[in-house]
Scaffold this active site. Structure first.
Site, PDB file in Angstrom:
ATOM      1  N   ASP A  45     -25.904  12.970 -28.302  1.00 55.29           N
ATOM      2  CA  ASP A  45     -26.079  12.166 -27.084  1.00 55.29           C
ATOM      3  C   ASP A  45     -24.768  12.001 -26.309  1.00 55.29           C
ATOM      4  O   ASP A  45     -23.688  12.003 -26.902  1.00 55.29           O
ATOM      5  CB  ASP A  45     -26.617  10.791 -27.488  1.00 55.29           C
ATOM      6  CG  ASP A  45     -27.215  10.054 -26.315  1.00 55.29           C
ATOM      7  OD1 ASP A  45     -27.412  10.666 -25.243  1.00 55.29           O
ATOM      8  OD2 ASP A  45     -27.483   8.853 -26.461  1.00 55.29           O
ATOM      9  N   ASN A  47     -23.904  13.731 -23.330  1.00 58.60           N
ATOM     10  CA  ASN A  47     -23.422  14.884 -22.542  1.00 58.60           C
ATOM     11  C   ASN A  47     -23.332  14.537 -21.052  1.00 58.60           C
ATOM     12  O   ASN A  47     -22.362  14.879 -20.379  1.00 58.60           O
ATOM     13  CB  ASN A  47     -24.386  16.071 -22.681  1.00 58.60           C
ATOM     14  CG  ASN A  47     -24.464  16.577 -24.100  1.00 58.60           C
ATOM     15  OD1 ASN A  47     -23.615  16.247 -24.916  1.00 58.60           O
ATOM     16  ND2 ASN A  47     -25.473  17.364 -24.395  1.00 58.60           N
ATOM     17  N   ARG A  49     -23.095  11.523 -19.613  1.00 56.17           N
ATOM     18  CA  ARG A  49     -22.027  10.545 -19.325  1.00 56.17           C
ATOM     19  C   ARG A  49     -20.645  11.184 -19.398  1.00 56.17           C
ATOM     20  O   ARG A  49     -19.767  10.883 -18.610  1.00 56.17           O
ATOM     21  CB  ARG A  49     -22.120   9.364 -20.305  1.00 56.17           C
ATOM     22  CG  ARG A  49     -23.093   8.306 -19.842  1.00 56.17           C
ATOM     23  CD  ARG A  49     -23.484   7.397 -20.951  1.00 56.17           C
ATOM     24  NE  ARG A  49     -24.446   8.038 -21.836  1.00 56.17           N
ATOM     25  CZ  ARG A  49     -24.908   7.483 -22.948  1.00 56.17           C
ATOM     26  NH1 ARG A  49     -24.487   6.289 -23.306  1.00 56.17           N
ATOM     27  NH2 ARG A  49     -25.802   8.096 -23.699  1.00 56.17           N
ATOM     28  N   TRP A  50     -20.482  12.085 -20.323  1.00 55.06           N
ATOM     29  CA  TRP A  50     -19.190  12.789 -20.459  1.00 55.06           C
ATOM     30  C   TRP A  50     -18.874  13.515 -19.148  1.00 55.06           C
ATOM     31  O   TRP A  50     -17.749  13.444 -18.643  1.00 55.06           O
ATOM     32  CB  TRP A  50     -19.286  13.781 -21.620  1.00 55.06           C
ATOM     33  CG  TRP A  50     -18.046  14.567 -21.897  1.00 55.06           C
ATOM     34  CD1 TRP A  50     -17.049  14.230 -22.773  1.00 55.06           C
ATOM     35  CD2 TRP A  50     -17.660  15.817 -21.312  1.00 55.06           C
ATOM     36  NE1 TRP A  50     -16.072  15.199 -22.774  1.00 55.06           N
ATOM     37  CE2 TRP A  50     -16.419  16.190 -21.886  1.00 55.06           C
ATOM     38  CE3 TRP A  50     -18.235  16.675 -20.371  1.00 55.06           C
ATOM     39  CZ2 TRP A  50     -15.752  17.362 -21.544  1.00 55.06           C
ATOM     40  CZ3 TRP A  50     -17.572  17.844 -20.036  1.00 55.06           C
ATOM     41  CH2 TRP A  50     -16.343  18.172 -20.613  1.00 55.06           C
ATOM     42  N   ASN A  93     -37.979  14.487 -23.502  1.00 57.03           N
ATOM     43  CA  ASN A  93     -37.025  15.111 -22.567  1.00 57.03           C
ATOM     44  C   ASN A  93     -37.695  15.894 -21.435  1.00 57.03           C
ATOM     45  O   ASN A  93     -37.055  16.218 -20.438  1.00 57.03           O
ATOM     46  CB  ASN A  93     -36.033  16.026 -23.307  1.00 57.03           C
ATOM     47  CG  ASN A  93     -34.976  15.266 -24.079  1.00 57.03           C
ATOM     48  OD1 ASN A  93     -34.458  15.756 -25.074  1.00 57.03           O
ATOM     49  ND2 ASN A  93     -34.641  14.052 -23.639  1.00 57.03           N
ATOM     50  N   TRP A  94     -39.007  16.164 -21.558  1.00 53.02           N
ATOM     51  CA  TRP A  94     -39.713  16.845 -20.453  1.00 53.02           C
ATOM     52  C   TRP A  94     -39.722  15.979 -19.196  1.00 53.02           C
ATOM     53  O   TRP A  94     -39.964  16.473 -18.096  1.00 53.02           O
ATOM     54  CB  TRP A  94     -41.161  17.160 -20.854  1.00 53.02           C
ATOM     55  CG  TRP A  94     -41.299  18.098 -22.010  1.00 53.02           C
ATOM     56  CD1 TRP A  94     -41.697  17.769 -23.269  1.00 53.02           C
ATOM     57  CD2 TRP A  94     -41.031  19.513 -22.033  1.00 53.02           C
ATOM     58  NE1 TRP A  94     -41.694  18.884 -24.080  1.00 53.02           N
ATOM     59  CE2 TRP A  94     -41.300  19.971 -23.346  1.00 53.02           C
ATOM     60  CE3 TRP A  94     -40.599  20.437 -21.076  1.00 53.02           C
ATOM     61  CZ2 TRP A  94     -41.144  21.300 -23.729  1.00 53.02           C
ATOM     62  CZ3 TRP A  94     -40.450  21.761 -21.459  1.00 53.02           C
ATOM     63  CH2 TRP A  94     -40.715  22.183 -22.765  1.00 53.02           C
ATOM     64  N   ARG A  96     -37.285  14.676 -17.805  1.00 49.08           N
ATOM     65  CA  ARG A  96     -36.057  14.897 -17.006  1.00 49.08           C
ATOM     66  C   ARG A  96     -36.368  15.811 -15.824  1.00 49.08           C
ATOM     67  O   ARG A  96     -37.375  16.529 -15.841  1.00 49.08           O
ATOM     68  CB  ARG A  96     -34.987  15.537 -17.885  1.00 49.08           C
ATOM     69  CG  ARG A  96     -34.546  14.585 -18.967  1.00 49.08           C
ATOM     70  CD  ARG A  96     -33.351  15.067 -19.707  1.00 49.08           C
ATOM     71  NE  ARG A  96     -32.966  14.026 -20.640  1.00 49.08           N
ATOM     72  CZ  ARG A  96     -31.741  13.819 -21.082  1.00 49.08           C
ATOM     73  NH1 ARG A  96     -30.759  14.599 -20.704  1.00 49.08           N
ATOM     74  NH2 ARG A  96     -31.479  12.842 -21.917  1.00 49.08           N
ATOM     75  N   GLU A 232     -28.152   6.931 -44.345  1.00 46.44           N
ATOM     76  CA  GLU A 232     -27.044   6.099 -43.856  1.00 46.44           C
ATOM     77  C   GLU A 232     -26.796   6.444 -42.380  1.00 46.44           C
ATOM     78  O   GLU A 232     -26.793   7.624 -42.016  1.00 46.44           O
ATOM     79  CB  GLU A 232     -25.762   6.397 -44.658  1.00 46.44           C
ATOM     80  CG  GLU A 232     -25.868   6.047 -46.128  1.00 46.44           C
ATOM     81  CD  GLU A 232     -25.965   4.544 -46.363  1.00 46.44           C
ATOM     82  OE1 GLU A 232     -25.392   3.767 -45.577  1.00 46.44           O
ATOM     83  OE2 GLU A 232     -26.627   4.164 -47.346  1.00 46.44           O
TER      84      GLU A 232
END
Ligand code: FPP
EC number: 2.5.1.-
Length: 265
Positions: A45, A47, A49-50, A93-94, A96, A232
């Site tokens: 997760d 990408n 925002r980066w 994600n479809w 988008r 974890e």
């Protein structure tokens, strides 16, 4: 002036890379190679925002994310981590924009085209989980090719979740079991946790020991819902494209500092 600014920035990135390598070297010394997770799962997760933070198109964020995937696969191979499952495209994600969906499918195609020879050479078995038959045929065919070429490899498994949803997987397993019951091949009382697990997409893979979610989000987003019962979790604010060696080592060390009890004492 502009040129000078660019040079300063390049210098900064160069130094950051060197310091990052130094930090990674120190972290490697803290890592106990005899207590590594067998199966690591990652929600790739951050990408978008980066890219946004750098004033770049989202496409470049996904591209940089592909580099992080390459780095993490190499580290898993080096350390002997047997299974890596990555969430590359969810059933949600479809929603988008169409161009982004197309881009992600093109990147998947490109990733396999570029990486398959090396993955095969390194002994990586490529697998995929999800409703794969609903993928665009170009991407689907490439995934099938990768799975066929690497089917006999056993050094490591790279399991790519594509058009994947945890609830959908549970529904699909239930349908298969119900079908067996309908045909009279199974009695309801024979349905156990083990039997249910056998009808999941990748029944032979162990449950993830460690689930990593970058980009500061503290949720599971419909990923491997059945399999993460005793996994974890490791959360970090770092966006996936910046998640490289140092970050992966930090996640592994954090995992090694946990005491896993699986409900016992
Ligand atoms: C989530 O970040 C990321 C994705 C939906 C796609 C992940 C895909 C890659 C890393 C491409 C490479 C992988 C393969 C297997 C080809 P986001 O876009 O939701 O980020 P944001 O929340 O910051 O917008």
């Amino acid at each position: 002036m502009k040129k000078q600014g660019r040079q300063v920035l390049m210098g900064f990135f160069y130094l950051e890379k060197i310091f990052g390598k130094q930090r990674a070297r120190k972290l490697r010394k803290k890592l106990d190679r005899s207590r590594l997770p067998k199966h690591v799962a990652i929600i790739m997760d951050g990408n978008g925002r980066w890219a946004q933070r750098r004033g770049l198109p989202r496409a470049l964020g996904h591209r940089a994310g592909m580099e992080s995937l390459r780095t993490v696969v190499e580290l898993c191979l080096e350390l002997g981590i047997q299974v890596l499952t990555v969430y590359a495209f969810s059933t949600e994600n479809w929603k988008r924009p169409q161009e982004e969906v197309k881009l992600l499918m093109d990147l998947l195609h490109e990733y396999i085209q570029n990486e398959l020879d090396e993955l095969h050479h390194q002994g990586v078995q490529v697998r995929a989980v999800g409703r794969l038959n609903e993928l665009p045929s170009r991407a689907w065919q490439e995934v099938v090719r990768a799975m066929k070429v690497t089917a006999a490899n056993s050094k490591m498994t790279l399991n790519i979740a594509l058009n994947y949803g945890g609830r959908g997987e549970i529904v699909d397993a239930t349908r298969r079991i119900a079908e067996l019951a309908r045909k009279g091949k199974l009695h309801p009382e024979e349905i156990t946790e083990n039997l249910f697990q056998e009808h999941l997409y990748a029944a032979d893979l162990p449950d993830p020991d460690l689930l990593i979610r970058p980009a500061g989000e503290l949720r599971v987003s419909n990923f491997l819902l059945w399999q993460i019962a005793y996994t974890e979790f490791y959360f970090t604010r770092v966006n996936w494209p910046d998640f490289r060696e140092e970050e992966f080592l930090l996640a592994l060390i954090s995992y090694q500092n946990r005491k896993r009890r699986f409900g016992g004492l």
